[in-house]
Design an enzyme around this catalytic site. Structure first.
Site, PDB file in Angstrom:
ATOM      1  N   THR A   1      14.111  38.949   6.218  1.00  0.00           N
ATOM      2  CA  THR A   1      15.219  38.403   5.426  1.00  0.00           C
ATOM      3  C   THR A   1      15.071  36.883   5.324  1.00  0.00           C
ATOM      4  O   THR A   1      13.969  36.357   5.505  1.00  0.00           O
ATOM      5  CB  THR A   1      16.597  38.810   6.017  1.00  0.00           C
ATOM      6  N   ASN A   2      16.149  36.167   5.017  1.00  0.00           N
ATOM      7  CA  ASN A   2      16.094  34.703   4.892  1.00  0.00           C
ATOM      8  C   ASN A   2      17.376  34.117   5.498  1.00  0.00           C
ATOM      9  O   ASN A   2      18.182  34.836   6.064  1.00  0.00           O
ATOM     10  CB  ASN A   2      15.927  34.313   3.419  1.00  0.00           C
ATOM     11  N   PHE A   3      17.570  32.810   5.310  1.00  0.00           N
ATOM     12  CA  PHE A   3      18.661  32.123   6.021  1.00  0.00           C
ATOM     13  C   PHE A   3      19.996  32.112   5.268  1.00  0.00           C
ATOM     14  O   PHE A   3      20.924  31.423   5.676  1.00  0.00           O
ATOM     15  CB  PHE A   3      18.254  30.677   6.324  1.00  0.00           C
ATOM     16  N   SER A   4      20.117  32.845   4.189  1.00  0.00           N
ATOM     17  CA  SER A   4      21.371  32.765   3.425  1.00  0.00           C
ATOM     18  C   SER A   4      22.548  33.350   4.221  1.00  0.00           C
ATOM     19  O   SER A   4      22.453  34.463   4.745  1.00  0.00           O
ATOM     20  CB  SER A   4      21.223  33.505   2.099  1.00  0.00           C
TER      21      SER A   4
ATOM     22  N   ALA B   1      20.153  35.174  -2.088  1.00  0.00           N
ATOM     23  CA  ALA B   1      18.746  34.863  -1.824  1.00  0.00           C
ATOM     24  C   ALA B   1      18.044  36.213  -1.643  1.00  0.00           C
ATOM     25  O   ALA B   1      18.183  36.869  -0.609  1.00  0.00           O
ATOM     26  CB  ALA B   1      18.631  34.008  -0.581  1.00  0.00           C
TER      27      ALA B   1
END
Ligand code: PMT
Length: 408
Positions: A207-210, A274
């Site tokens: 995943t990502n930091f959103s 994101a």
């Protein structure tokens, strides 16, 4: 203010004598007013004066003579459409910022869901104390409206900042804040938020930091401005705004399916999510063992949800975000064209004070025909307000009705 239920809380400060006229302003505007006072406020002026002016008994404690209500702080909290703290001492500001409830006023304020308006009035040194500044910042973050104290002659006998503004100014400031724009009424606004996640095995994912803060702020603002709002969100810890349609999704395919279905009759669609650009080609069905020094995952490209919406677009106003770490405007401009967007919101996610997970953002709005419009650094909520202001102006420019209040 006609027929609005207004709870006015007086706390310790010499400015209590001026708060009497704030109560009068609300009564003149035909609001229903109930007053609560702290013990210190009662040393400044008498509850009798305020009872006479508000035409209601004044709350001074949890138990009062002749009281029939068993939980008076909750009754007042639930009754009120708005809560005004005037004058607000450094003490009540600190209590509100920290959720303390040790008397009638602080307990009712903690219990009320009504919008809160705080009018600080205190000595200039108390106001500029870092602790007070911190507490005011916390309250602003919590959505409490704080009126800027005036500069002028203080009770201490010298000029300084901390004076309570005039009652008419206070009343007009609160009235303006309450007059919420309904310029998205009748429009369907679809917003995506947070990051999508892609499974590696039953216990791990990409995943990502959103955090979802930007997308949730957009959904909240659209709702407040009258829109019918659909929020499509990846996993997030944020509270879902009330009164909206909410889809909780996990991966990109799920987000794509819902975005496409909701997009068909949308008026405005905003992709603030994101999206994971890749997914694992074949996620393992069992937990992958850690018995090899390296692990290679084969990733395949995910569909570009926004690009697909751009291809399907009819009259919808389509907005994308660009999370860039370099050449922010040039790269954002390319996405605006490639994805057939009406607006692209470019943000620099290399900075640590804005972008992923932060409470603030600083963005530039790119549109096909206008010059880039940089917006100053502000809370994500304020940025969301400006984005909608711009969308409304652009829709108006291209001759679309401001809202579907008229038949579609
Ligand atoms: O959630 P926060 O912590 O508040 O952070 C906010 C944010 C930084 C995530 C937000 O402001 C933001 O920039 N969102 C877009 C992030 C992104 O995916 O940017 P991108 O440049 O990779 O993609 C461009 C656009 O295409 C985006 O609107 C994205 O939603 C969309 N996209 C991207 C890839 C993909 N497969 N499908 C898409 O629809």
């Amino acid at each position: 203010m006609e027929n609005k239920n207004v709870a006015i809380y007086l706390t310790g400060g010499i400015a209590c004598y001026k708060a009497v006229n704030v109560v009068r302003e609300f009564v003149k505007a035909k609001a229903n007013v109930k007053v609560a006072m702290t013990a210190s406020a009662q040393k400044m002026i008498t509850p009798l004066t305020l009872a006479a002016l508000s035409q209601n008994p004044v709350y001074t404690d949890f138990e009062m003579p002749g009281q029939t209500d068993f939980v008076p702080h909750i009754s007042l909290a639930d009754w009120s459409d708005l809560a005004v703290v005037v004058p607000a001492s450094a003490n009540i500001i600190a209590k509100m910022a920290n959720g303390l409830a040790d008397d009638f006023v602080s307990t009712a304020l903690l219990a009320t869901a009504a919008p809160k308006f705080v009018i600080p009035a205190m000595n200039d040194k108390m106001l500029s104390n870092p602790a007070t500044s911190r507490n005011i910042a916390v309250l602003k973050d919590d959505g409490v409206k704080i009126m800027e104290p005036a500069y002028g002659f203080l009770a201490e006998g010298y000029d300084g900042k901390g004076r309570m503004p005039q009652p008419e100014e206070i009343f007009s400031w609160i009235s303006q804040q309450m007059a919420v724009k309904q310029d998205l009424k009748g429009l369907k606004v679809v917003v995506s938020a947070a990051g999508t996640i892609e499974k590696i095995d039953p216990v791990r994912y990409l995943t990502n930091f959103s955090s979802g803060k930007m997308g949730y702020a957009l959904a909240e603002v659209a709702k407040r401005r009258g829109a019918e709002v659909v929020l499509v969100s990846g996993p997030s810890n944020l509270q879902v705004p009330v009164g909206i349609k909410y889809h909780a999704i996990k991966n990109t395919t799920q987000m794509q399916n819902i975005m496409q279905a909701e997009f068909v009759d949308a008026d405005i669609a905003i992709m603030a999510a994101a999206v994971s650009d890749y997914r694992v080609k074949e996620p393992a069905t069992e937990k992958i063992k850690k018995d090899t020094p390296t692990l290679t995952l084969e990733l395949v490209k995910n569909p570009d949800i926004l690009k697909k919406l751009g291809q399907q677009k009819k009259s919808q106003f389509l907005v994308g975000f660009a999370a860039e770490t370099q050449d922010v405007l040039a790269n954002g401009g390319k996405k605006l064209i490639a994805k057939n967007l009406d607006m692209l919101v470019a943000n620099d996610v290399a900075r640590t004070d804005i972008g992923f997970g932060t409470k603030d953002n600083e963005v530039t709005l790119l549109t096909p025909k206008r010059q880039p419009k940089p917006l100053p650094k502000a809370s994500k909520r304020q940025i969301a307000e400006w984005i909608f202001d711009e969308i409304i102006a652009l829709r108006q420019e291209r001759g679309e009705k401001l809202s579907n209040a008229m038949p579609k």
